[in-house]
Design an enzyme around this catalytic site. Structure first.
Site, mmCIF file in Angstrom:
data_model
loop_
_atom_site.group_PDB
_atom_site.id
_atom_site.type_symbol
_atom_site.label_atom_id
_atom_site.label_comp_id
_atom_site.label_asym_id
_atom_site.label_seq_id
_atom_site.Cartn_x
_atom_site.Cartn_y
_atom_site.Cartn_z
ATOM 1 N N HIS A 22 8.092 2.420 18.875
ATOM 2 C CA HIS A 22 8.211 1.061 18.474
ATOM 3 C C HIS A 22 9.465 0.410 18.023
ATOM 4 C CE1 HIS A 22 3.499 1.973 18.388
ATOM 5 N NE2 HIS A 22 3.837 1.660 19.767
ATOM 6 N N LYS A 30 12.397 0.033 8.329
ATOM 7 C CA LYS A 30 11.214 0.434 8.006
ATOM 8 C C LYS A 30 11.434 1.694 6.677
ATOM 9 C CE LYS A 30 8.697 -0.223 12.262
ATOM 10 N NZ LYS A 30 8.078 0.400 13.223
ATOM 11 N N TYR A 37 4.030 2.297 5.392
ATOM 12 C CA TYR A 37 5.372 1.811 5.529
ATOM 13 C C TYR A 37 5.632 0.505 5.325
ATOM 14 C CZ TYR A 37 3.854 0.175 10.275
ATOM 15 O OH TYR A 37 3.215 -0.518 11.283
ATOM 16 N N ASP A 63 1.259 2.680 24.601
ATOM 17 C CA ASP A 63 1.961 3.581 24.459
ATOM 18 C C ASP A 63 2.150 4.590 25.584
ATOM 19 O OD1 ASP A 63 2.879 2.614 21.914
ATOM 20 O OD2 ASP A 63 1.890 3.975 20.666
#
Length: 183
Positions: free
Chosen positions: A62, A72, A132, A170
């Site tokens: 992603h 991130k 994250y 996904d």
């Protein structure tokens, strides 16, 4: 903290300094000044996310596009994952290449994935709690994705593909060639 450059420019594996004694351990998981100096970038995190998953769950690949792109800083609080970043910056010398690192609650490593990279992870342990930080807020209209099994990128997940647990979203992500452009 020890900042280890990867083959992908601007991506770093971060090893914390862990202080152990008879009570357990202490570590500084994030310090903005130390972090910015270590990655040589001005990054200001604005959102924290956390997920819990079972063995074989693959989340990704992603990214966010345009003004909503996200950097991130990822780590695992409990369990173990194979964490992957893919360079999707079209003018990069490492475009289409990936870096993979095992992150676990035991090794306490972190992985910095800057803007312009697709990101995903595979749970290797029975369960994992994944945490994250993001430097930009999530924006649904800016979502982008790349297939976890893109033949050009050729990620070695080190896990039997018939045992993967993948969301419907996904399963249908496009190839890198056909993915939404990040910029």
């Amino acid at each position: 903290m020890n900042f280890i450059p990867t083959k992908l420019e601007d991506c770093f594996i971060i090893e914390p300094k862990i202080i152990l004694d008879e009570r357990g351990y202490f570590m500084e998981s994030f310090n903005e000044n130390t972090f910015q100096k270590g990655v040589n970038q001005q990054v200001h995190f604005v959102q924290d996310n956390q997920s819990y998953s079972s063995k074989g769950v693959l989340r990704g690949l992603h990214y966010q596009t345009g003004e909503h792109a996200q950097a991130k800083l990822v780590r695992v609080l409990q369990g173990e994952v194979l964490d992957v970043a893919v360079d999707i910056r079209p003018n990069s010398l490492t475009f289409g290449q990936y870096e993979a690192v095992v992150l676990s609650g035991e090794n306490q490593k972190q992985f910095f994935v800057p803007r312009g990279f697709a990101h995903g992870f595979l749970v290797l342990s029975d369960t994992a709690t994944f945490f994250y930080k993001c430097d930009n807020f999530y924006n649904k209209e800016s979502e982008g994705g790349v297939s976890y099994n893109d033949k050009i990128i050729d990620i070695d997940w080190g896990f039997p593909t018939n045992n993967l647990i993948i969301s419907e979203k996904d399963k249908v992500q496009p190839s890198l060639e056909n993915a939404k452009k990040a910029w």
